[in-house]
Design an enzyme around this catalytic site. Structure first.
Site, PDB file in Angstrom:
ATOM      1  N   THR A 211       0.922  -1.359  -0.209  1.00  0.00           N
ATOM      2  CA  THR A 211       0.077  -0.117  -0.181  1.00  0.00           C
ATOM      3  C   THR A 211       0.767   1.320  -0.009  1.00  0.00           C
ATOM      4  OG1 THR A 211      -0.058   0.029   2.514  1.00  0.00           O
ATOM      5  CG2 THR A 211      -2.045  -0.907   1.163  1.00  0.00           C
ATOM      6  N   ASN A 213       1.471   4.670   1.184  1.00  0.00           N
ATOM      7  CA  ASN A 213       1.090   5.495   2.454  1.00  0.00           C
ATOM      8  C   ASN A 213       1.199   6.921   2.033  1.00  0.00           C
ATOM      9  OD1 ASN A 213       1.736   2.927   3.391  1.00  0.00           O
ATOM     10  ND2 ASN A 213       1.478   3.729   5.367  1.00  0.00           N
ATOM     11  N   GLU A 261      -3.742   4.725   3.015  1.00  0.00           N
ATOM     12  CA  GLU A 261      -3.154   3.643   2.155  1.00  0.00           C
ATOM     13  C   GLU A 261      -3.746   3.330   1.199  1.00  0.00           C
ATOM     14  OE1 GLU A 261      -0.891   0.998   5.247  1.00  0.00           O
ATOM     15  OE2 GLU A 261      -2.948   1.050   5.604  1.00  0.00           O
TER      16      GLU A 261
HETATM   17  C1  FMN Z   1      -8.204  -2.438   1.387  1.00  0.00           C
HETATM   18  C2  FMN Z   1      -7.501  -2.158   2.547  1.00  0.00           C
HETATM   19  C3  FMN Z   1      -8.414  -2.362   3.677  1.00  0.00           C
HETATM   20  C4  FMN Z   1      -8.007  -2.641   5.009  1.00  0.00           C
HETATM   21  N1  FMN Z   1      -8.910  -2.744   6.188  1.00  0.00           N
HETATM   22  C5  FMN Z   1      -8.353  -2.571   7.483  1.00  0.00           C
HETATM   23  C6  FMN Z   1      -9.142  -2.941   8.498  1.00  0.00           C
HETATM   24  O1  FMN Z   1     -10.115  -3.309   8.509  1.00  0.00           O
HETATM   25  N2  FMN Z   1      -8.485  -3.155   9.731  1.00  0.00           N
HETATM   26  C7  FMN Z   1      -7.217  -2.921   9.802  1.00  0.00           C
HETATM   27  O2  FMN Z   1      -6.653  -2.883  10.762  1.00  0.00           O
HETATM   28  N3  FMN Z   1      -6.326  -2.540   8.778  1.00  0.00           N
HETATM   29  C8  FMN Z   1      -6.946  -2.590   7.671  1.00  0.00           C
HETATM   30  N4  FMN Z   1      -6.114  -2.414   6.517  1.00  0.00           N
HETATM   31  C9  FMN Z   1      -4.619  -1.828   6.646  1.00  0.00           C
HETATM   32  C10 FMN Z   1      -3.566  -2.939   6.729  1.00  0.00           C
HETATM   33  O3  FMN Z   1      -3.720  -3.202   8.095  1.00  0.00           O
HETATM   34  C11 FMN Z   1      -2.291  -2.202   6.302  1.00  0.00           C
HETATM   35  O4  FMN Z   1      -2.422  -1.976   4.992  1.00  0.00           O
HETATM   36  C12 FMN Z   1      -1.206  -3.084   6.589  1.00  0.00           C
HETATM   37  O5  FMN Z   1      -0.896  -3.389   7.955  1.00  0.00           O
HETATM   38  C13 FMN Z   1      -0.049  -2.647   5.728  1.00  0.00           C
HETATM   39  O6  FMN Z   1       0.501  -1.394   6.265  1.00  0.00           O
HETATM   40  P1  FMN Z   1       1.781  -0.705   5.815  1.00  0.00           P
HETATM   41  O7  FMN Z   1       1.617  -0.262   4.336  1.00  0.00           O
HETATM   42  O8  FMN Z   1       2.105   0.351   6.987  1.00  0.00           O
HETATM   43  O9  FMN Z   1       2.983  -1.517   5.761  1.00  0.00           O
HETATM   44  C14 FMN Z   1      -6.614  -2.135   5.271  1.00  0.00           C
HETATM   45  C15 FMN Z   1      -5.848  -2.140   3.948  1.00  0.00           C
HETATM   46  C16 FMN Z   1      -6.302  -2.149   2.715  1.00  0.00           C
HETATM   47  C17 FMN Z   1      -5.350  -1.800   1.560  1.00  0.00           C
HETATM   48  N1  ADP Z   2       0.279  -2.176  -6.233  1.00  0.00           N
HETATM   49  C1  ADP Z   2       0.742  -1.348  -5.604  1.00  0.00           C
HETATM   50  N2  ADP Z   2       0.200  -0.632  -4.636  1.00  0.00           N
HETATM   51  C2  ADP Z   2       0.580   0.296  -3.841  1.00  0.00           C
HETATM   52  N3  ADP Z   2       1.852   0.333  -3.516  1.00  0.00           N
HETATM   53  C3  ADP Z   2       2.763  -0.421  -4.525  1.00  0.00           C
HETATM   54  C4  ADP Z   2       2.276  -1.213  -5.457  1.00  0.00           C
HETATM   55  N4  ADP Z   2       3.326  -2.013  -6.205  1.00  0.00           N
HETATM   56  C5  ADP Z   2       4.298  -1.556  -5.519  1.00  0.00           C
HETATM   57  N5  ADP Z   2       4.098  -0.566  -4.437  1.00  0.00           N
HETATM   58  C6  ADP Z   2       5.240   0.103  -3.735  1.00  0.00           C
HETATM   59  O1  ADP Z   2       5.498  -0.723  -2.573  1.00  0.00           O
HETATM   60  C7  ADP Z   2       5.171   0.397  -1.428  1.00  0.00           C
HETATM   61  C8  ADP Z   2       4.492  -0.164  -0.396  1.00  0.00           C
HETATM   62  O2  ADP Z   2       4.840  -1.423   0.126  1.00  0.00           O
HETATM   63  P1  ADP Z   2       4.359  -1.706   1.544  1.00  0.00           P
HETATM   64  O3  ADP Z   2       5.336  -2.980   2.013  1.00  0.00           O
HETATM   65  O4  ADP Z   2       3.322  -1.474   1.891  1.00  0.00           O
HETATM   66  O5  ADP Z   2       5.308  -0.478   2.219  1.00  0.00           O
HETATM   67  P2  ADP Z   2       5.168   0.806   3.306  1.00  0.00           P
HETATM   68  O6  ADP Z   2       4.478   0.092   4.759  1.00  0.00           O
HETATM   69  O7  ADP Z   2       6.386   1.438   3.489  1.00  0.00           O
HETATM   70  O8  ADP Z   2       3.891   1.520   2.544  1.00  0.00           O
HETATM   71  C9  ADP Z   2       4.453   1.645  -2.317  1.00  0.00           C
HETATM   72  O9  ADP Z   2       4.775   2.853  -1.349  1.00  0.00           O
HETATM   73  C10 ADP Z   2       5.180   1.603  -3.576  1.00  0.00           C
HETATM   74  O10 ADP Z   2       6.374   2.174  -3.652  1.00  0.00           O
END
Ligand code: FMN
Ligand code: ADP
Length: 314
Positions: A211, A213, A261
């Protein structure tokens, strides 16, 4: 479109530049929703008819941001979005009057005489409920009176959709309730957030849903916590995606500041440090806590499918 920042009282050298008459729409216009567009388009149409430049005169920061107790909820259209949207409406000059404590105490008369008349405004177009000057004492009639025959004043009636007056406050409330379709209908476009992709907790990639951020570029009105179908624009290219606005209760307790995210459905690549504009298309569900990472993953898989379907149809 030219943007000119003004402070009260206007400097004589600034005033000297505006020796040609112009037609101006006046207002706060936060959101540039269809009601605002009807006021501004009316000023632009009049300007074209008369062969004069079309101006918008607005204030920044928002008076509620300056006069409140630090609890201002943010902007629907921060300055950059406002500039882009106004340029798209055919506005030639945007005057941004700096709003501060001093300006809040300026009387309607001083405001007209020292800010508007020096800009050579031959006609002012305002919404039906326009107020200005100290304590909002001034209205359209007073504007006309103080213009002293040199400035025509026209009011534009309320813009209604399904019998409801479109308003920034209504839009804010609906956005905070996750009523995205209604909000977008009132805007006549999709609400968007803009920001830079920053590093998160690096968990996304380990659960199969990386995702991006988003660190918001400005103080936007924050939509309800939950999952949305979105279109993310990266270098002008539209990418379908699913966004979570939330505090990730599955992994954290006591967090109050939400993160934004976005998982893009058909995308791979490193976009850290890059800009995304994210349009909200539909609200899918509220955020919740899951007992296991596996159940969160299967829910996100469902969310991605739902978003894909919605985006194919819209
Ligand atoms: C479509 C989507 C739905 C999500 N829904 C929830 C949720 O209902 N509850 C929750 O705790 N986290 C939710 N998350 C957040 C995830 O916990 C989070 O994307 C994951 O921990 C990765 O975090 P990072 O990008 O900081 O690594 C959701 C994320 C996405 C993309
Ligand atoms: N399909 C995708 N959607 C969102 N981010 C992506 C995707 N593919 C690759 N990325 C890259 O991966 C990163 C997210 O990975 P993630 O493990 O969630 O790391 P972070 O916790 O730092 O966001 C994004 O910031 C982007 O650079």
């Amino acid at each position: 479109m030219r943007t000119v920042t003004l402070t009260y009282p206007m400097k004589p050298e600034t005033a000297a530049e505006w020796d040609q008459p112009q037609i101006a729409a006046l207002g706060q216009f936060d959101g540039l929703h269809r009601g605002h567009v009807s006021v501004i388009s009316s000023a632009v149409a009049k300007a074209r008819e008369e062969g004069l430049p079309a101006a918008v005169i607005t204030f920044y920061p928002h008076p509620k941001d300056v006069m409140g107790k630090g609890d201002y909820e943010g902007y629907l259209t921060p300055p950059r979005d406002k500039r882009e949207l106004l340029a798209g409406l055919g506005v030639d000059v945007l005057f941004v009057i700096e709003f501060n404590e001093e300006l809040s105490r300026v009387s309607p008369r001083d405001f007209v005489e020292r800010m508007l008349l020096p800009l050579n405004i031959s006609a002012a177009v305002v919404g039906f409920d326009f107020r200005f000057g100290y304590m909002g004492e001034g209205d359209a009639d007073m504007l006309r009176l103080l213009g002293n025959g040199t400035m025509r004043v026209e009011t534009v009636p309320p813009f209604l959709l399904n019998g409801v007056k479109v308003s920034s406050s209504g839009i804010r409330k609906s956005l905070q309730n996750g009523e995205v379709e209604l909000v977008n209908f009132w805007f006549g476009r999709r609400y968007h957030l803009r920001g830079t992709v920053v590093h998160g907790e690096k968990r996304g990639r380990t659960i199969g849903f990386p995702t991006a951020n988003l660190e918001l570029e400005d103080r936007y009105v924050i939509p309800a916590r939950g999952v949305y179908a979105v279109r993310a624009f990266h270098n002008g290219k539209a990418l379908p995606g699913v966004m979570n606005v939330g505090v990730k209760p599955t992994f954290h307790e006591g967090v109050t500041t939400p993160t934004f995210e976005i998982h893009m459905l058909d995308f791979s690549g490193n976009i850290y440090g890059e800009e995304l504009k994210v349009e909200l298309v539909s609200f899918i569900r509220p955020e919740r806590r899951f007992d296991s990472v596996e159940s969160l993953i299967s829910q996100i898989r469902e969310d991605a499918k739902t978003a894909d379907k919605i985006l194919q149809e819209s």
